[in-house]
Design a protein around this motif. Structure first.
Motif, PDB file in Angstrom:
ATOM      1  N   LEU A 245     -50.705  23.472  85.511  1.00 41.43           N
ATOM      2  CA  LEU A 245     -49.771  23.799  84.442  1.00 41.43           C
ATOM      3  C   LEU A 245     -48.340  23.618  84.955  1.00 41.43           C
ATOM      4  N   PRO A 246     -47.459  22.965  84.197  1.00 41.78           N
ATOM      5  CA  PRO A 246     -46.080  22.731  84.674  1.00 41.78           C
ATOM      6  C   PRO A 246     -45.232  23.997  84.657  1.00 41.78           C
ATOM      7  N   CYS A 247     -45.616  24.977  85.472  1.00 41.53           N
ATOM      8  CA  CYS A 247     -44.877  26.247  85.513  1.00 41.53           C
ATOM      9  C   CYS A 247     -43.494  26.081  86.125  1.00 41.53           C
ATOM     10  N   SER A 248     -43.372  25.192  87.121  1.00 44.50           N
ATOM     11  CA  SER A 248     -42.064  25.001  87.763  1.00 44.50           C
ATOM     12  C   SER A 248     -41.037  24.475  86.778  1.00 44.50           C
ATOM     13  N   ILE A 249     -41.465  23.635  85.851  1.00 44.49           N
ATOM     14  CA  ILE A 249     -40.547  23.129  84.828  1.00 44.49           C
ATOM     15  C   ILE A 249     -40.078  24.269  83.927  1.00 44.49           C
ATOM     16  N   PHE A 250     -41.017  25.136  83.548  1.00 41.60           N
ATOM     17  CA  PHE A 250     -40.661  26.269  82.687  1.00 41.60           C
ATOM     18  C   PHE A 250     -39.690  27.212  83.389  1.00 41.60           C
ATOM     19  N   VAL A 251     -39.908  27.477  84.686  1.00 37.62           N
ATOM     20  CA  VAL A 251     -39.008  28.361  85.431  1.00 37.62           C
ATOM     21  C   VAL A 251     -37.611  27.744  85.526  1.00 37.62           C
TER      22      VAL A 251
ATOM     23  N   ALA B  51     -42.901  17.824  78.403  1.00 35.85           N
ATOM     24  CA  ALA B  51     -43.858  18.000  79.495  1.00 35.85           C
ATOM     25  C   ALA B  51     -45.058  18.822  79.052  1.00 35.85           C
ATOM     26  N   PHE B  52     -44.830  19.896  78.286  1.00 34.89           N
ATOM     27  CA  PHE B  52     -45.942  20.715  77.833  1.00 34.89           C
ATOM     28  C   PHE B  52     -46.777  19.985  76.778  1.00 34.89           C
ATOM     29  N   CYS B  53     -46.157  19.133  75.988  1.00 35.67           N
ATOM     30  CA  CYS B  53     -46.935  18.320  75.040  1.00 35.67           C
ATOM     31  C   CYS B  53     -47.835  17.337  75.777  1.00 35.67           C
ATOM     32  N   ILE B  54     -47.317  16.758  76.863  1.00 38.72           N
ATOM     33  CA  ILE B  54     -48.146  15.846  77.664  1.00 38.72           C
ATOM     34  C   ILE B  54     -49.305  16.604  78.298  1.00 38.72           C
ATOM     35  N   TYR B  55     -49.022  17.810  78.802  1.00 41.91           N
ATOM     36  CA  TYR B  55     -50.082  18.604  79.416  1.00 41.91           C
ATOM     37  C   TYR B  55     -51.150  18.984  78.391  1.00 41.91           C
ATOM     38  N   GLY B  56     -50.733  19.299  77.162  1.00 34.75           N
ATOM     39  CA  GLY B  56     -51.688  19.666  76.138  1.00 34.75           C
ATOM     40  C   GLY B  56     -52.540  18.517  75.646  1.00 34.75           C
ATOM     41  N   SER B  57     -52.038  17.290  75.785  1.00 33.08           N
ATOM     42  CA  SER B  57     -52.779  16.121  75.302  1.00 33.08           C
ATOM     43  C   SER B  57     -53.755  15.559  76.327  1.00 33.08           C
ATOM     44  N   VAL B  58     -53.767  16.118  77.520  1.00 34.43           N
ATOM     45  CA  VAL B  58     -54.664  15.618  78.565  1.00 34.43           C
ATOM     46  C   VAL B  58     -56.116  15.926  78.185  1.00 34.43           C
ATOM     47  N   GLY B  59     -56.952  14.937  78.244  1.00 33.66           N
ATOM     48  CA  GLY B  59     -58.363  15.109  77.939  1.00 33.66           C
ATOM     49  C   GLY B  59     -58.724  14.820  76.502  1.00 33.66           C
ATOM     50  N   ARG B  60     -57.738  14.824  75.614  1.00 36.87           N
ATOM     51  CA  ARG B  60     -58.022  14.548  74.208  1.00 36.87           C
ATOM     52  C   ARG B  60     -58.084  13.052  73.926  1.00 36.87           C
ATOM     53  N   VAL B  61     -57.282  12.302  74.638  1.00 27.00           N
ATOM     54  CA  VAL B  61     -57.242  10.853  74.444  1.00 27.00           C
ATOM     55  C   VAL B  61     -57.680  10.194  75.743  1.00 27.00           C
ATOM     56  N   GLU B  62     -58.546   9.224  75.644  1.00 24.22           N
ATOM     57  CA  GLU B  62     -59.033   8.524  76.829  1.00 24.22           C
ATOM     58  C   GLU B  62     -57.936   7.634  77.395  1.00 24.22           C
ATOM     59  N   GLU B  63     -57.759   7.721  78.706  1.00 21.73           N
ATOM     60  CA  GLU B  63     -56.724   6.945  79.371  1.00 21.73           C
ATOM     61  C   GLU B  63     -57.091   5.463  79.369  1.00 21.73           C
ATOM     62  N   PRO B  64     -56.167   4.566  78.955  1.00 14.76           N
ATOM     63  CA  PRO B  64     -56.484   3.131  78.963  1.00 14.76           C
ATOM     64  C   PRO B  64     -56.693   2.592  80.367  1.00 14.76           C
ATOM     65  N   TYR B  65     -55.972   3.116  81.329  1.00 17.34           N
ATOM     66  CA  TYR B  65     -56.176   2.714  82.722  1.00 17.34           C
ATOM     67  C   TYR B  65     -55.668   3.832  83.620  1.00 17.34           C
ATOM     68  N   VAL B  66     -56.160   3.839  84.826  1.00 17.57           N
ATOM     69  CA  VAL B  66     -55.763   4.843  85.808  1.00 17.57           C
ATOM     70  C   VAL B  66     -55.383   4.133  87.093  1.00 17.57           C
TER      71      VAL B  66
ATOM     72  N   GLY C  87     -30.797  18.682  76.825  1.00 18.08           N
ATOM     73  CA  GLY C  87     -31.778  17.805  77.461  1.00 18.08           C
ATOM     74  C   GLY C  87     -32.887  18.536  78.194  1.00 18.08           C
ATOM     75  N   PRO C  88     -32.587  19.573  79.030  1.00 14.35           N
ATOM     76  CA  PRO C  88     -33.687  20.257  79.739  1.00 14.35           C
ATOM     77  C   PRO C  88     -34.709  20.889  78.807  1.00 14.35           C
ATOM     78  N   ILE C  89     -34.261  21.434  77.680  1.00 17.57           N
ATOM     79  CA  ILE C  89     -35.202  22.054  76.740  1.00 17.57           C
ATOM     80  C   ILE C  89     -36.128  21.001  76.143  1.00 17.57           C
ATOM     81  N   VAL C  90     -35.557  19.849  75.774  1.00 21.68           N
ATOM     82  CA  VAL C  90     -36.365  18.777  75.202  1.00 21.68           C
ATOM     83  C   VAL C  90     -37.357  18.255  76.231  1.00 21.68           C
ATOM     84  N   ARG C  91     -36.924  18.078  77.476  1.00 21.44           N
ATOM     85  CA  ARG C  91     -37.823  17.589  78.524  1.00 21.44           C
ATOM     86  C   ARG C  91     -38.945  18.584  78.795  1.00 21.44           C
TER      87      ARG C  91
END
Length: 467
Positions: A3-9, A86-101, A78-82
């Motif tokens: 979880l991106p806790c460091s970003i939130f702090v 970041a949390f939107c990206i974290y929430g979307s992990v696993g829902r959409v299959e990655e095209p490549y890794v 800017g920091p609030i938007v970023r």
């Protein structure tokens, strides 16, 4: 994926400090203190602008068609938007299959003398989160030492002058201190990950606690010493600050000039030589701001392609803390000598002793961290204890050499003064006044895989006496 806790702090401290500073500046305005209002806003807006520029530079928004994001950065949001991104990206992990890794290979820290290489698959989402974490780690350092540190020093100075502490000022001071300590902690973790980029680094909670206590005592003591000194010798505080700041600002440039290395061109392909020079000046400016208040875990080396000195230089660290301790003690001594009746309700000797002991406690937590809690201590080419011991031995040798030479000369002069020899006196031994005739200093060079001849700062002393 963590979880991106460091970003939130980071965003929470940035938002809280900005809000508290704006509220305090409004109270200064209502009280008619325009100077304090201006300085409070200055130490709030300047680092905020630098944070927006850093986020834009790292994410390369200027070369992408994102006008809304640029507008929000101009509005200092800017920091609030970023953070939300970041949390939107974290929430979307696993829902959409990655095209490549992509596959990354990192070695584990050696255990029982063996180091294994581990492969990991990194998807696009995890790569984006890594970029966000790296960006906020750097902005936390900028916010801490170019904004929070001057802000804390200013507000503590106002408290000393006005002999009072309001709720708004106290809140801002607490948030600023937490921001500085957190920025210093992120600087330590960033230095570890840069120096040991080939290894899988796992920082334990005990290491975080040691660094937090180390930086808390070090920074709080340094700020208090500067405020006390400036309260009695206002004209002399400016030379002290400028000497410290420009000394650390010019130090990386002097080393770069002595190395005769070519001008670094690999910072960013889109930057011109003028742009690269500006970026390097801002980087050394931040480096000087960090060393003004505490030891910078990230040591600049402009001749290196990564601009970072990846060797563990115990000698340089020992010299820094010895010099800083002497400086703090000298400033406190001058404050004690020139203090006025303004401090009549304070036990000055006890305060001086408490500050020096607090700085020593901070150093002790630093020693505990490097000796027992550092995640990569098994990779050190030499132990910290041996490095500090060699540094102390070198300083003792330098200090005692003049006295030994003086003693030898004095004995040699006094011997011929005896005009009547004593018949009962035994002949002097041939080795009575024998002094070492060969002193060698061996500097052990730890050759990095990418940069040959990089000094790791371990100094060993050996003395051999002639026949």
């Amino acid at each position: 994926m963590r979880l991106p806790c460091s970003i939130f702090v980071s965003v929470s401290l940035f938002t809280a400090e900005t809000t508290a500073a704006l509220y305090l500046s409004s109270t200064y305005r209502s009280d008619g203190d325009q100077i304090w209002q201006g300085l409070t806003l200055l130490f709030t807006l300047v680092p905020s602008v630098l944070v927006q520029l850093t986020l834009t530079f790292i994410h390369r928004d200027l070369s992408r068609d994102r006008p809304l994001v640029l507008l929000l950065h101009i509005l200092q949001l800017g920091p609030i938007v970023r953070c939300l991104e970041a949390f939107c990206i974290y929430g979307s992990v696993g829902r959409v299959e990655e095209p490549y890794v992509s596959i990354t290979r990192k070695r584990q820290v050696p255990r029982a003398g063996q180091s294994e290489e581990v492969e990991r698959q990194v998807g696009q989402a995890e790569g984006k989160l890594f970029t966000h974490r790296a960006a906020f780690a750097r902005t936390s350092v900028i916010q801490a030492f170019l904004g929070s540190a001057p802000q804390l020093t200013l507000q503590l100075y106002i408290c000393v002058l006005q002999q009072g502490l309001s709720i708004g000022r106290g809140t801002l001071m607490v948030i600023s201190l937490l921001s500085i300590v957190y920025g210093a902690l992120r600087c330590n973790i960033l230095a570890i990950k840069i120096k040991y980029d080939d290894y899988e680094v796992d920082v334990k909670p005990g290491a975080y606690l040691c660094v937090f206590l180390w930086r808390s005592f070090e920074i709080a003591t340094r700020v208090t010493v500067l405020v006390l000194f400036s309260s009695v010798l206002q004209l002399w505080v400016l030379p002290v600050v400028l000497l410290n700041f420009f000394g650390f600002f010019l130090y990386p440039w002097v080393l770069f000039w002595l190395s005769h290395s070519p001008f670094p061109e690999n910072i960013e392909k889109t930057l011109t030589r003028v742009g690269t020079t500006i970026v390097l000046c801002l980087l050394t400016f931040l480096y000087a701001g960090i060393n003004m208040f505490c030891w910078s875990a990230v040591q600049l080396k402009l001749s290196d392609p990564d601009l970072i000195n990846k060797s563990q230089n115990w000698y340089r660290m020992a010299v820094y803390y010895m010099a800083r301790f002497v400086e703090n003690a000298s400033l406190l001594l001058l404050w004690y000598v020139y203090k006025t009746d303004f401090y009549q309700f304070i036990c000055a000797p006890l305060l001086v002793l408490q500050l020096l002991v607090a700085y020593a406690i901070g150093i002790s937590f630093m020693l505990v961290f490097y000796q027992f809690c550092h995640p990569c201590r098994k990779l050190f080419s030499s132990s910290m204890t041996q490095g500090l011991w060699d540094c102390s031995a070198l300083l003792c040798l330098v200090c005692h050499s003049p006295s030994e030479e003086g003693g030898t000369t004095e004995k040699g002069i006094q011997e011929p003064l005896s005009l009547t020899p004593n018949p009962c006196k035994e002949p002097a031994s041939e080795t009575a006044y024998e002094t070492p005739n060969d002193t060698t200093y061996e500097v052990l060079n730890d050759l990095d895989d990418s940069v040959a001849g990089q000094i790791n700062g371990d100094v060993s002393l050996s003395h051999s006496c002639g026949p």
